[in-house]
Design a protein around this motif. Sequence first.
Motif, PDB file in Angstrom:
ATOM      1  N   ASP A  64      41.743  44.988  37.290  1.00 59.97           N
ATOM      2  CA  ASP A  64      40.715  45.117  36.253  1.00 59.97           C
ATOM      3  C   ASP A  64      40.018  43.782  36.048  1.00 59.97           C
ATOM      4  O   ASP A  64      40.651  42.717  36.101  1.00 59.97           O
ATOM      5  CB  ASP A  64      41.339  45.552  34.921  1.00 59.97           C
ATOM      6  CG  ASP A  64      41.852  46.983  34.962  1.00 59.97           C
ATOM      7  OD1 ASP A  64      41.260  47.792  35.709  1.00 59.97           O
ATOM      8  OD2 ASP A  64      42.839  47.276  34.263  1.00 59.97           O
ATOM      9  N   TRP A  65      38.706  43.853  35.787  1.00 59.44           N
ATOM     10  CA  TRP A  65      37.963  42.653  35.424  1.00 59.44           C
ATOM     11  C   TRP A  65      38.073  42.448  33.927  1.00 59.44           C
ATOM     12  O   TRP A  65      37.841  43.364  33.142  1.00 59.44           O
ATOM     13  CB  TRP A  65      36.492  42.786  35.814  1.00 59.44           C
ATOM     14  CG  TRP A  65      36.264  42.762  37.290  1.00 59.44           C
ATOM     15  CD1 TRP A  65      36.206  43.831  38.133  1.00 59.44           C
ATOM     16  CD2 TRP A  65      36.060  41.602  38.103  1.00 59.44           C
ATOM     17  NE1 TRP A  65      35.977  43.411  39.425  1.00 59.44           N
ATOM     18  CE2 TRP A  65      35.874  42.048  39.444  1.00 59.44           C
ATOM     19  CE3 TRP A  65      35.999  40.231  37.845  1.00 59.44           C
ATOM     20  CZ2 TRP A  65      35.649  41.172  40.500  1.00 59.44           C
ATOM     21  CZ3 TRP A  65      35.773  39.348  38.900  1.00 59.44           C
ATOM     22  CH2 TRP A  65      35.598  39.815  40.203  1.00 59.44           C
ATOM     23  N   ARG A  66      38.422  41.232  33.508  1.00 62.08           N
ATOM     24  CA  ARG A  66      38.584  40.938  32.094  1.00 62.08           C
ATOM     25  C   ARG A  66      37.734  39.725  31.727  1.00 62.08           C
ATOM     26  O   ARG A  66      37.670  38.760  32.489  1.00 62.08           O
ATOM     27  CB  ARG A  66      40.049  40.650  31.751  1.00 62.08           C
ATOM     28  CG  ARG A  66      40.994  41.805  32.107  1.00 62.08           C
ATOM     29  CD  ARG A  66      42.418  41.486  31.702  1.00 62.08           C
ATOM     30  NE  ARG A  66      43.353  42.507  32.149  1.00 62.08           N
ATOM     31  CZ  ARG A  66      43.569  43.658  31.511  1.00 62.08           C
ATOM     32  NH1 ARG A  66      42.905  43.907  30.387  1.00 62.08           N
ATOM     33  NH2 ARG A  66      44.431  44.537  31.970  1.00 62.08           N
ATOM     34  N   GLN A  67      37.099  39.811  30.556  1.00 62.82           N
ATOM     35  CA  GLN A  67      36.330  38.654  30.105  1.00 62.82           C
ATOM     36  C   GLN A  67      37.286  37.536  29.754  1.00 62.82           C
ATOM     37  O   GLN A  67      38.248  37.730  29.011  1.00 62.82           O
ATOM     38  CB  GLN A  67      35.451  39.016  28.897  1.00 62.82           C
ATOM     39  CG  GLN A  67      34.511  37.889  28.498  1.00 62.82           C
ATOM     40  CD  GLN A  67      33.484  38.330  27.470  1.00 62.82           C
ATOM     41  OE1 GLN A  67      33.242  39.514  27.280  1.00 62.82           O
ATOM     42  NE2 GLN A  67      32.874  37.368  26.799  1.00 62.82           N
ATOM     43  N   HIS A  68      37.023  36.370  30.319  1.00 68.09           N
ATOM     44  CA  HIS A  68      37.924  35.227  30.133  1.00 68.09           C
ATOM     45  C   HIS A  68      37.794  34.668  28.728  1.00 68.09           C
ATOM     46  O   HIS A  68      36.693  34.459  28.225  1.00 68.09           O
ATOM     47  CB  HIS A  68      37.595  34.139  31.155  1.00 68.09           C
ATOM     48  CG  HIS A  68      38.493  32.938  31.067  1.00 68.09           C
ATOM     49  ND1 HIS A  68      39.826  32.983  31.409  1.00 68.09           N
ATOM     50  CD2 HIS A  68      38.251  31.665  30.681  1.00 68.09           C
ATOM     51  CE1 HIS A  68      40.354  31.782  31.238  1.00 68.09           C
ATOM     52  NE2 HIS A  68      39.430  30.963  30.799  1.00 68.09           N
ATOM     53  N   GLN A  69      38.907  34.419  28.080  1.00 64.00           N
ATOM     54  CA  GLN A  69      38.935  33.830  26.753  1.00 64.00           C
ATOM     55  C   GLN A  69      39.389  32.381  26.855  1.00 64.00           C
ATOM     56  O   GLN A  69      40.269  32.051  27.642  1.00 64.00           O
ATOM     57  CB  GLN A  69      39.886  34.608  25.837  1.00 64.00           C
ATOM     58  CG  GLN A  69      39.575  36.090  25.739  1.00 64.00           C
ATOM     59  CD  GLN A  69      38.233  36.367  25.111  1.00 64.00           C
ATOM     60  OE1 GLN A  69      37.778  35.636  24.233  1.00 64.00           O
ATOM     61  NE2 GLN A  69      37.571  37.428  25.561  1.00 64.00           N
ATOM     62  N   GLY A  70      38.798  31.524  26.019  1.00 66.26           N
ATOM     63  CA  GLY A  70      39.207  30.125  26.016  1.00 66.26           C
ATOM     64  C   GLY A  70      38.466  29.320  27.068  1.00 66.26           C
ATOM     65  O   GLY A  70      37.561  29.799  27.736  1.00 66.26           O
ATOM     66  N   PRO A  71      38.862  28.038  27.226  1.00 63.00           N
ATOM     67  CA  PRO A  71      38.175  27.150  28.175  1.00 63.00           C
ATOM     68  C   PRO A  71      38.221  27.704  29.595  1.00 63.00           C
ATOM     69  O   PRO A  71      39.217  28.288  30.023  1.00 63.00           O
ATOM     70  CB  PRO A  71      38.967  25.838  28.069  1.00 63.00           C
ATOM     71  CG  PRO A  71      39.641  25.905  26.743  1.00 63.00           C
ATOM     72  CD  PRO A  71      39.944  27.354  26.509  1.00 63.00           C
ATOM     73  N   HIS A  72      37.121  27.510  30.318  1.00 70.98           N
ATOM     74  CA  HIS A  72      37.022  27.983  31.703  1.00 70.98           C
ATOM     75  C   HIS A  72      37.905  27.146  32.605  1.00 70.98           C
ATOM     76  O   HIS A  72      37.872  25.924  32.579  1.00 70.98           O
ATOM     77  CB  HIS A  72      35.565  27.891  32.156  1.00 70.98           C
ATOM     78  CG  HIS A  72      35.378  28.113  33.625  1.00 70.98           C
ATOM     79  ND1 HIS A  72      36.021  29.112  34.315  1.00 70.98           N
ATOM     80  CD2 HIS A  72      34.611  27.447  34.526  1.00 70.98           C
ATOM     81  CE1 HIS A  72      35.656  29.065  35.584  1.00 70.98           C
ATOM     82  NE2 HIS A  72      34.810  28.055  35.729  1.00 70.98           N
ATOM     83  N   ARG A  73      38.717  27.812  33.433  1.00 72.16           N
ATOM     84  CA  ARG A  73      39.536  27.105  34.405  1.00 72.16           C
ATOM     85  C   ARG A  73      38.679  26.704  35.604  1.00 72.16           C
ATOM     86  O   ARG A  73      37.828  27.455  36.057  1.00 72.16           O
ATOM     87  CB  ARG A  73      40.688  27.990  34.901  1.00 72.16           C
ATOM     88  CG  ARG A  73      41.693  28.300  33.820  1.00 72.16           C
ATOM     89  CD  ARG A  73      42.852  29.123  34.370  1.00 72.16           C
ATOM     90  NE  ARG A  73      42.431  30.462  34.761  1.00 72.16           N
ATOM     91  CZ  ARG A  73      42.353  30.877  36.009  1.00 72.16           C
ATOM     92  NH1 ARG A  73      42.581  30.057  37.008  1.00 72.16           N
ATOM     93  NH2 ARG A  73      42.007  32.120  36.285  1.00 72.16           N
ATOM     94  N   ALA A  74      38.909  25.520  36.124  1.00 76.53           N
ATOM     95  CA  ALA A  74      38.100  25.017  37.230  1.00 76.53           C
ATOM     96  C   ALA A  74      38.377  25.763  38.517  1.00 76.53           C
ATOM     97  O   ALA A  74      37.529  25.881  39.382  1.00 76.53           O
ATOM     98  CB  ALA A  74      38.353  23.526  37.431  1.00 76.53           C
ATOM     99  N   ASP A  75      39.606  26.286  38.680  1.00 75.02           N
ATOM    100  CA  ASP A  75      39.921  27.001  39.916  1.00 75.02           C
ATOM    101  C   ASP A  75      40.260  28.442  39.597  1.00 75.02           C
ATOM    102  O   ASP A  75      40.673  28.785  38.509  1.00 75.02           O
ATOM    103  CB  ASP A  75      41.101  26.339  40.650  1.00 75.02           C
ATOM    104  CG  ASP A  75      42.371  26.337  39.826  1.00 75.02           C
ATOM    105  OD1 ASP A  75      42.250  26.437  38.585  1.00 75.02           O
ATOM    106  OD2 ASP A  75      43.463  26.253  40.404  1.00 75.02           O
ATOM    107  N   SER A  76      40.078  29.310  40.569  1.00 71.80           N
ATOM    108  CA  SER A  76      40.349  30.726  40.370  1.00 71.80           C
ATOM    109  C   SER A  76      41.786  31.045  40.738  1.00 71.80           C
ATOM    110  O   SER A  76      42.541  30.188  41.190  1.00 71.80           O
ATOM    111  CB  SER A  76      39.407  31.554  41.245  1.00 71.80           C
ATOM    112  OG  SER A  76      39.778  31.409  42.606  1.00 71.80           O
ATOM    113  N   ASN A  77      42.147  32.307  40.564  1.00 72.46           N
ATOM    114  CA  ASN A  77      43.483  32.740  40.977  1.00 72.46           C
ATOM    115  C   ASN A  77      43.703  32.501  42.464  1.00 72.46           C
ATOM    116  O   ASN A  77      44.829  32.313  42.917  1.00 72.46           O
ATOM    117  CB  ASN A  77      43.657  34.237  40.693  1.00 72.46           C
ATOM    118  CG  ASN A  77      43.691  34.539  39.210  1.00 72.46           C
ATOM    119  OD1 ASN A  77      44.221  33.765  38.429  1.00 72.46           O
ATOM    120  ND2 ASN A  77      43.103  35.659  38.821  1.00 72.46           N
ATOM    121  N   LEU A  78      42.615  32.504  43.207  1.00 74.44           N
ATOM    122  CA  LEU A  78      42.724  32.385  44.661  1.00 74.44           C
ATOM    123  C   LEU A  78      42.664  30.945  45.137  1.00 74.44           C
ATOM    124  O   LEU A  78      42.775  30.685  46.325  1.00 74.44           O
ATOM    125  CB  LEU A  78      41.597  33.191  45.336  1.00 74.44           C
ATOM    126  CG  LEU A  78      41.522  34.657  44.917  1.00 74.44           C
ATOM    127  CD1 LEU A  78      40.382  35.343  45.626  1.00 74.44           C
ATOM    128  CD2 LEU A  78      42.830  35.376  45.241  1.00 74.44           C
TER     129      LEU A  78
END
Length: 267
Positions: free
Chosen positions: A168-182
């Motif tokens: 599922d796509w979820r809207q990210h909460q909080g500060p944006h992480r510089a790297d993705s899960n991948l």
Amino acid sequence: MDLKPLLNKLENYHTEKPNRVFTMYLNTDPADPDQQGGEWRLQLKNGLNNFETYLQEDGDSDEKRNYWAVKEKVQHYINENERNLKKSVIIIATADEDIWFAETLQMPVKTEFFWEEQPQLRQLKELQKSFPKTGIILTQKDQVKYIDAELGTVKDTALYELDLDTEDWRQHQGPHRADSNLGSGGAKTSKKDELAERFEANRARWYKSIAPELDQIAKKHHWERIYLVGPSDEVNDLEQHMNKKVEGKINKNLLDHEETKVLNEVV
């Protein structure tokens, strides 16, 4: 701000003495050779004082009071926003605040002042035509971000991340992480390699699942132009599954860049 309904209102707005509409286009662009010493401050002072001098001579006390009320609001807005000024300020206002439009913009204007029966909209219409409501959708593997912009200014932004466990796509909460899960760049662990392979195998299906959400966002924000930014395979998959027309595609990884810089590069 959604400029289209505002312009519709302003185009049909008309007042009669002692009421008037104040319109100001103020060039505050620090890169302009004529603004190197902050000359806009003197231009603002002179522009406001010229109307006051005229009204003193005209002798209409009610109109004079209305102008003073608007002038006070204009000066207050400039004082409150002076540290955050960009290339221009546009203010359209009436004394009773039936109209109050005030924006600092990244787009240059020619300095002009008006105190008339109707708002003067030529420059605002030209800006709206050149820089309409725009959506920029950025992809970077399991992350999708949108930027909502108008008149060259960022109005809203949100980041969506794919939950690889639930898909599922979820809207990210909080500060944006510089790297993705991948992961991105550098040496990758075998786990990240495995996730990256899984993503590539399912990319089209996963992007298809978020496309309707992006179409709804485009409708909500009344985007007149949409740009997709990211690796070619990703933006092509996304475009294929979106119903909204795409104005252009830029094959660059800009998702982690500051939104205003992205806007300047894309638009």
